[in-house]
Design a protein around this motif. Sequence first.
Motif, PDB file in Angstrom:
ATOM      1  N   TRP A 163     -21.223  -0.676  -2.686  1.00 63.09           N
ATOM      2  CA  TRP A 163     -20.645  -0.363  -1.379  1.00 63.09           C
ATOM      3  C   TRP A 163     -21.505   0.656  -0.628  1.00 63.09           C
ATOM      4  N   ALA A 164     -21.986   1.683  -1.314  1.00 59.88           N
ATOM      5  CA  ALA A 164     -22.789   2.724  -0.661  1.00 59.88           C
ATOM      6  C   ALA A 164     -24.104   2.150  -0.129  1.00 59.88           C
ATOM      7  N   PHE A 165     -24.776   1.323  -0.917  1.00 59.48           N
ATOM      8  CA  PHE A 165     -26.045   0.750  -0.460  1.00 59.48           C
ATOM      9  C   PHE A 165     -25.830  -0.268   0.649  1.00 59.48           C
TER      10      PHE A 165
ATOM     11  N   LEU B  94     -25.704   0.833   8.412  1.00 59.22           N
ATOM     12  CA  LEU B  94     -25.987   1.969   9.296  1.00 59.22           C
ATOM     13  C   LEU B  94     -27.450   2.008   9.728  1.00 59.22           C
ATOM     14  N   GLN B  95     -28.333   1.453   8.925  1.00 61.73           N
ATOM     15  CA  GLN B  95     -29.751   1.394   9.283  1.00 61.73           C
ATOM     16  C   GLN B  95     -30.097   0.142  10.082  1.00 61.73           C
TER      17      GLN B  95
ATOM     18  N   TRP C 189     -26.129  -8.634   0.051  1.00 68.63           N
ATOM     19  CA  TRP C 189     -24.842  -7.962  -0.068  1.00 68.63           C
ATOM     20  C   TRP C 189     -24.377  -7.813  -1.508  1.00 68.63           C
ATOM     21  N   ALA C 190     -24.517  -8.836  -2.304  1.00 64.35           N
ATOM     22  CA  ALA C 190     -24.012  -8.785  -3.680  1.00 64.35           C
ATOM     23  C   ALA C 190     -24.971  -8.087  -4.631  1.00 64.35           C
ATOM     24  N   THR C 191     -26.238  -8.016  -4.276  1.00 62.43           N
ATOM     25  CA  THR C 191     -27.233  -7.378  -5.147  1.00 62.43           C
ATOM     26  C   THR C 191     -28.143  -6.453  -4.338  1.00 62.43           C
ATOM     27  N   PRO C 192     -27.595  -5.376  -3.779  1.00 63.63           N
ATOM     28  CA  PRO C 192     -28.437  -4.503  -2.963  1.00 63.63           C
ATOM     29  C   PRO C 192     -29.408  -3.652  -3.781  1.00 63.63           C
ATOM     30  N   LEU C 193     -29.127  -3.459  -5.059  1.00 61.21           N
ATOM     31  CA  LEU C 193     -30.001  -2.680  -5.930  1.00 61.21           C
ATOM     32  C   LEU C 193     -30.795  -3.604  -6.840  1.00 61.21           C
ATOM     33  N   PRO C 194     -32.037  -3.252  -7.141  1.00 55.59           N
ATOM     34  CA  PRO C 194     -32.774  -4.042  -8.136  1.00 55.59           C
ATOM     35  C   PRO C 194     -32.075  -3.951  -9.494  1.00 55.59           C
ATOM     36  N   ASP C 195     -32.173  -5.013 -10.278  1.00 50.53           N
ATOM     37  CA  ASP C 195     -31.467  -5.050 -11.555  1.00 50.53           C
ATOM     38  C   ASP C 195     -31.900  -3.942 -12.500  1.00 50.53           C
ATOM     39  N   ARG C 196     -33.152  -3.592 -12.488  1.00 54.14           N
ATOM     40  CA  ARG C 196     -33.634  -2.519 -13.361  1.00 54.14           C
ATOM     41  C   ARG C 196     -32.994  -1.186 -12.981  1.00 54.14           C
TER      42      ARG C 196
END
Length: 174
Positions: free
Chosen positions: A92-94, A100-101, A109-116
Amino acid sequence: MSTKRPSAAPPGAASSGSAVTNALVIGAALLWGAGLLVQRGRLTWPPYPLLSSLATLAGCLALVGPVILFRSGELEGSLGELGWLTAGLLHWAFDLAAVLQGQWRTIQWATPLPDRTLGLIILAVLLAGWRCGLAHRNWSWTNVAGWMLCAFWVGMAACSWLLAPGARASLAVL
């Protein structure tokens, strides 16, 4: 003619043998199914499309995790729930930061962060939670689901080093 009854086994002995047998049968079925998928060309090695699809599903579950866990109303949680809640709040934060950017059209949306990155964060949260005494046995469905998701994310982090070429930052690209 007398019928002889078998002696009663301890309650845990029969059920644990049955559980192990069930696990072996299910494992064999999954291996057979994976073999069929490989044979038919529907699953390749390394399984990037499959891992990417599973990462998307896990990301969607992470997004609903905070909603489910906050609605439960319980003040104390367990380690699996902590991992699920952490991943959900990170998603949610990412996602919010991307909106906002002005990147709302290009964000995954479902994977905003890299898996590592997500896997290592979840591993750190699990170790810290375990050290703080949150690792008591709680078989609620939210705790079990949280543990399964956490194991998946930590596994994806490990797989990102083992399966991915050096230039590929994430297996979860959808």
